[in-house]
Write a protein that holds these residues in place. Structure first.
Motif, PDB file in Angstrom:
ATOM      1  N   LEU A  56       0.833  -1.208   0.000  1.00 12.23           N
ATOM      2  CA  LEU A  56       0.000   0.000   0.000  1.00 12.23           C
ATOM      3  C   LEU A  56       0.866   1.256   0.000  1.00 12.23           C
ATOM      4  N   GLU A  57       1.989   1.206   0.741  1.00 12.11           N
ATOM      5  CA  GLU A  57       2.884   2.377   0.782  1.00 12.11           C
ATOM      6  C   GLU A  57       3.470   2.660  -0.596  1.00 12.11           C
ATOM      7  N   GLU A  58       3.933   1.594  -1.252  1.00  6.09           N
ATOM      8  CA  GLU A  58       4.540   1.768  -2.585  1.00  6.09           C
ATOM      9  C   GLU A  58       3.529   2.265  -3.601  1.00  6.09           C
ATOM     10  N   ALA A  59       2.270   1.812  -3.424  1.00 10.01           N
ATOM     11  CA  ALA A  59       1.242   2.119  -4.432  1.00 10.01           C
ATOM     12  C   ALA A  59       0.621   3.502  -4.259  1.00 10.01           C
ATOM     13  N   GLN A  60       1.086   4.283  -3.253  1.00 11.47           N
ATOM     14  CA  GLN A  60       0.482   5.601  -2.996  1.00 11.47           C
ATOM     15  C   GLN A  60       0.292   6.392  -4.285  1.00 11.47           C
ATOM     16  N   GLY A  61      -0.934   6.821  -4.544  1.00  8.86           N
ATOM     17  CA  GLY A  61      -1.213   7.651  -5.721  1.00  8.86           C
ATOM     18  C   GLY A  61      -1.335   6.845  -7.003  1.00  8.86           C
ATOM     19  N   GLN A  62      -1.128   5.527  -6.912  1.00  9.11           N
ATOM     20  CA  GLN A  62      -1.251   4.694  -8.119  1.00  9.11           C
ATOM     21  C   GLN A  62      -2.276   3.587  -7.867  1.00  9.11           C
ATOM     22  N   THR A  63      -2.590   2.853  -8.909  1.00  6.92           N
ATOM     23  CA  THR A  63      -3.629   1.830  -8.754  1.00  6.92           C
ATOM     24  C   THR A  63      -3.046   0.550  -8.147  1.00  6.92           C
ATOM     25  N   ALA A  64      -3.818  -0.061  -7.262  1.00  7.42           N
ATOM     26  CA  ALA A  64      -3.357  -1.304  -6.632  1.00  7.42           C
ATOM     27  C   ALA A  64      -4.518  -2.288  -6.529  1.00  7.42           C
ATOM     28  N   ALA A  65      -4.179  -3.578  -6.595  1.00 10.43           N
ATOM     29  CA  ALA A  65      -5.221  -4.607  -6.489  1.00 10.43           C
ATOM     30  C   ALA A  65      -4.715  -5.747  -5.632  1.00 10.43           C
ATOM     31  N   ILE A  66      -5.659  -6.400  -4.966  1.00  8.75           N
ATOM     32  CA  ILE A  66      -5.298  -7.587  -4.185  1.00  8.75           C
ATOM     33  C   ILE A  66      -6.230  -8.727  -4.600  1.00  8.75           C
ATOM     34  N   ALA A  67      -5.643  -9.873  -4.921  1.00  9.45           N
ATOM     35  CA  ALA A  67      -6.443 -11.058  -5.278  1.00  9.45           C
ATOM     36  C   ALA A  67      -6.118 -12.141  -4.263  1.00  9.45           C
ATOM     37  N   THR A  68      -7.149 -12.682  -3.647  1.00 13.76           N
ATOM     38  CA  THR A  68      -6.944 -13.654  -2.582  1.00 13.76           C
ATOM     39  C   THR A  68      -7.729 -14.919  -2.877  1.00 13.76           C
ATOM     40  N   CYS A  69      -7.130 -16.064  -2.629  1.00 12.24           N
ATOM     41  CA  CYS A  69      -7.863 -17.308  -2.856  1.00 12.24           C
ATOM     42  C   CYS A  69      -7.441 -18.369  -1.839  1.00 12.24           C
ATOM     43  N   GLY A  70      -8.434 -18.975  -1.218  1.00 10.67           N
ATOM     44  CA  GLY A  70      -8.151 -20.024  -0.241  1.00 10.67           C
ATOM     45  C   GLY A  70      -9.415 -20.425   0.485  1.00 10.67           C
ATOM     46  N   SER A  71      -9.229 -21.036   1.639  1.00 11.48           N
ATOM     47  CA  SER A  71     -10.384 -21.502   2.414  1.00 11.48           C
ATOM     48  C   SER A  71     -11.113 -20.315   3.044  1.00 11.48           C
ATOM     49  N   GLU A  72     -12.297 -20.595   3.588  1.00 10.84           N
ATOM     50  CA  GLU A  72     -13.100 -19.538   4.212  1.00 10.84           C
ATOM     51  C   GLU A  72     -12.323 -18.868   5.347  1.00 10.84           C
ATOM     52  N   SER A  73     -11.640 -19.692   6.177  1.00 12.69           N
ATOM     53  CA  SER A  73     -10.930 -19.112   7.320  1.00 12.69           C
ATOM     54  C   SER A  73      -9.740 -18.273   6.848  1.00 12.69           C
ATOM     55  N   PHE A  74      -9.077 -18.719   5.782  1.00 14.43           N
ATOM     56  CA  PHE A  74      -7.953 -17.953   5.228  1.00 14.43           C
ATOM     57  C   PHE A  74      -8.441 -16.578   4.757  1.00 14.43           C
ATOM     58  N   LEU A  75      -9.562 -16.583   4.021  1.00  7.76           N
ATOM     59  CA  LEU A  75     -10.092 -15.318   3.488  1.00  7.76           C
ATOM     60  C   LEU A  75     -10.517 -14.380   4.617  1.00  7.76           C
ATOM     61  N   LYS A  76     -11.114 -14.956   5.659  1.00 11.41           N
ATOM     62  CA  LYS A  76     -11.551 -14.143   6.810  1.00 11.41           C
ATOM     63  C   LYS A  76     -10.359 -13.436   7.431  1.00 11.41           C
ATOM     64  N   HIS A  77      -9.278 -14.198   7.585  1.00  8.55           N
ATOM     65  CA  HIS A  77      -8.055 -13.689   8.184  1.00  8.55           C
ATOM     66  C   HIS A  77      -7.484 -12.545   7.339  1.00  8.55           C
ATOM     67  N   VAL A  78      -7.458 -12.763   6.016  1.00  8.10           N
ATOM     68  CA  VAL A  78      -6.919 -11.729   5.121  1.00  8.10           C
ATOM     69  C   VAL A  78      -7.793 -10.478   5.205  1.00  8.10           C
ATOM     70  N   LYS A  79      -9.119 -10.672   5.143  1.00  6.70           N
ATOM     71  CA  LYS A  79     -10.040  -9.519   5.159  1.00  6.70           C
ATOM     72  C   LYS A  79      -9.828  -8.685   6.419  1.00  6.70           C
ATOM     73  N   LYS A  80      -9.643  -9.386   7.547  1.00  8.18           N
ATOM     74  CA  LYS A  80      -9.445  -8.683   8.822  1.00  8.18           C
ATOM     75  C   LYS A  80      -8.190  -7.805   8.735  1.00  8.18           C
TER      76      LYS A  80
END
Ligand SMILES: Cc1cc2nc3c(=O)[nH]c(=O)nc-3n(C[C@H](O)[C@H](O)[C@H](O)COP(=O)(O)OP(=O)(O)OC[C@H]3O[C@@H](n4cnc5c(N)ncnc54)[C@H](O)[C@@H]3O)c2cc1C
Length: 448
Positions: free
Chosen positions: A405-429
């Motif tokens: 996020l620091e590097e992307a300041q002022g530019q476009t950034a995306a995050i793609a996440t894939c895994g189990s429900e608990s993994f996604l919950k953890h990432v979202k948090k």
């Protein structure tokens, strides 16, 4: 009541894979599925209020005989179907008993449509549209599955991992645009006519083969692994099928990959594993028609276990794209299975050969009870734009999120996440705690 019909009709239509809304709104089935669930909750509440209200009126007016006939009977059927659909759709139940959920959901939906049709003449027109669309959707999916049939060689790579590879079907559906990370619903008639399971295609849309990597769980996947183990043979692959399928043995693979560095395949490094040829029907491809991550300057991929089947084809597609706007990719993957870890490490190594200008920072976390250092030939790799790090233990997501996020300041950034429900919950948090209002971050979460 008309509102209820409309909600039911719209709710049902929005979950069909081949529906006019997806085309009109240029959106995916996955996004419409979210609306389908919300509308269904409204339909359930409206239905219950309407039904209980009418029962209350009949009781208050002291006309109990009405409760045992006429519209009331179809009304009870509607409430029963709606309640069964609602209970079986609760996340925990749906996931634990998916096959039962699938059958119940379809049977109850048909029952619900018929009951509403009989319940009120005003509803007939809505229900006719629904039934036609439902029949069209199911018919098209069946037709597509038959047209998309192909003979696959199925390898039992390890007790917990299956690899499938077969010629890409020549049908129209695979000629239409589809993108890296798309999935298909797979059916193997010799195992069961009724089981359809979603799997991501790890192969490139431009390739001649369709490849899939499947983690062995407790249901269909376990039966498939058992079948390959019982009926498959090692000899058959090495001597008869290798030529037909265009598979490369480990010795000729390195020679071949030097000639064509970018055409790597997921085929097992060693073909010395049980394998069996089976007819596979595929409904799909489903998912976006373009790789939208090519439009972002900074991309962060987070995946766990077999979730890499979603992130790795997209990563490879960005690296090979000539028009990608991406400057830097951070790719983080955690995995417990040794066989998958070794296989993916060997594939990631191949990315070093692509002469891309994109900076690629890969970290693989090995989460088994022993260290990755005990696995032979697995080590840190780097060159000008490429880093491949290996670590023991689970990833701390904010270690990757904050710098991105620091590097992307002022530019476009995306995050793609894939895994189990608990993994996604953890990432979202973690994402919620790291992202500020000034960050412009596109987020996608894919559950497997
Ligand atoms: C879009 C998508 C892409 C996927 N891609 C892959 C992949 O590339 N490789 C891979 O190994 N797995 C993938 N999965 C997960 C895979 O579909 C399930 O693991 C598989 O269907 C489980 O089969 P089973 O009968 O052995 O599972 P079970 O042991 O019976 O169940 C394990 C889990 O799988 C879920 N599940 C079971 N059947 C289905 C179904 N028909 N649809 C959705 N979920 C189901 C259940 O909710 C349960 O949580 C993907 C899932 C989705 C939704």
């Amino acid at each position: 009541m008309a509102t209820y019909h409309n909600i039911c009709a719209t709710g049902l239509r929005r979950n069909l894979k081949n529906n006019p809304f997806a085309l009109m709104l240029l959106t995916s089935h996955e996004k419409l599925n979210y609306i389908h669930r919300r509308l269904s909750i409204f339909a359930l509440l409206f239905g219950l209020i309407h039904g209980i209200g009418y029962i209350g009126i009949a009781v208050a007016d002291n006309v109990h005989y009405r409760l045992a006939g006429g519209m009331y009977l179809t009304g009870y059927a509607i409430i029963t179907f709606t309640v069964v659909i609602a209970i079986s759709s609760i996340s925990f139940i749906r996931k634990k008993y998916y096959e039962w959920f699938f059958v119940l959901h379809h049977l109850c939906s048909i029952g619900l449509l018929c009951s509403i049709w009989l319940h009120s003449q005003n509803a007939a027109v809505y229900m006719k549209v629904c039934v036609s669309l439902y029949a069209f959707d199911r018919g098209l999916r069946m037709l597509r599955s038959f047209l998309n049939s192909s003979k696959f060689q199925i390898f039992l790579w390890d007790d917990d991992l299956i690899y499938l590879r077969g010629p890409k079907p020549k049908s129209l559906f695979f000629s239409l645009p589809w993108a890296a990370g798309n999935h298909v619903y797979l059916n193997i008639p010799s195992l069961s006519y009724w089981q359809l399971h979603p799997f991501t295609m790890v192969s490139s849309p431009t390739g001649d083969y369709v490849e899939m990597m499947i983690a062995v769980r407790t249901g269909f996947t376990k039966r498939l692994a058992g079948h390959v183990k019982k009926s498959g043979s090692v000899k058959q692959v090495l001597h008869e099928e290798e030529g037909k399928l265009g598979l490369e043995s480990s010795s000729c693979k390195s020679e071949h990959s030097e000639k064509q560095p970018s055409s790597w395949s997921w085929s097992p490094i060693s073909l010395d594993v049980p394998s069996h040829q089976m007819t596979v029907l595929m409904d799909g491809p489903y998912g976006p028609t373009t790789n939208l991550y090519n439009n972002y300057s900074y991309v962060l991929f987070l995946s766990s276990g077999v979730g890499i089947t979603y992130t790795l084809p997209i990563l490879k597609d960005i690296i090979q794209s000539k028009s990608s706007k991406t400057k830097k990719i951070t790719f983080v993957w955690s995995c417990r299975s040794k066989s998958l870890f070794v296989a993916i490490f060997n594939l990631l190594k191949e990315l070093m050969k692509d002469e891309s200008q994109i900076q690629l920072d890969i970290t693989c976390h090995f989460t088994n009870s022993y260290s990755y250092k005990e696995i032979p030939d697995i080590q840190f790799l780097s060159n000008k734009n490429f880093y491949l790090r290996l670590l023991d233990g689970r990833p701390l997501f904010d270690h990757y999120l904050k710098p991105c996020l620091e590097e992307a300041q002022g530019q476009t950034a995306a995050i793609a996440t894939c895994g189990s429900e608990s993994f996604l919950k953890h990432v979202k948090k973690n994402v919620t705690s790291c992202v500020t209002t000034s960050d412009d971050l596109f987020q996608h979460y894919e559950e497997m």
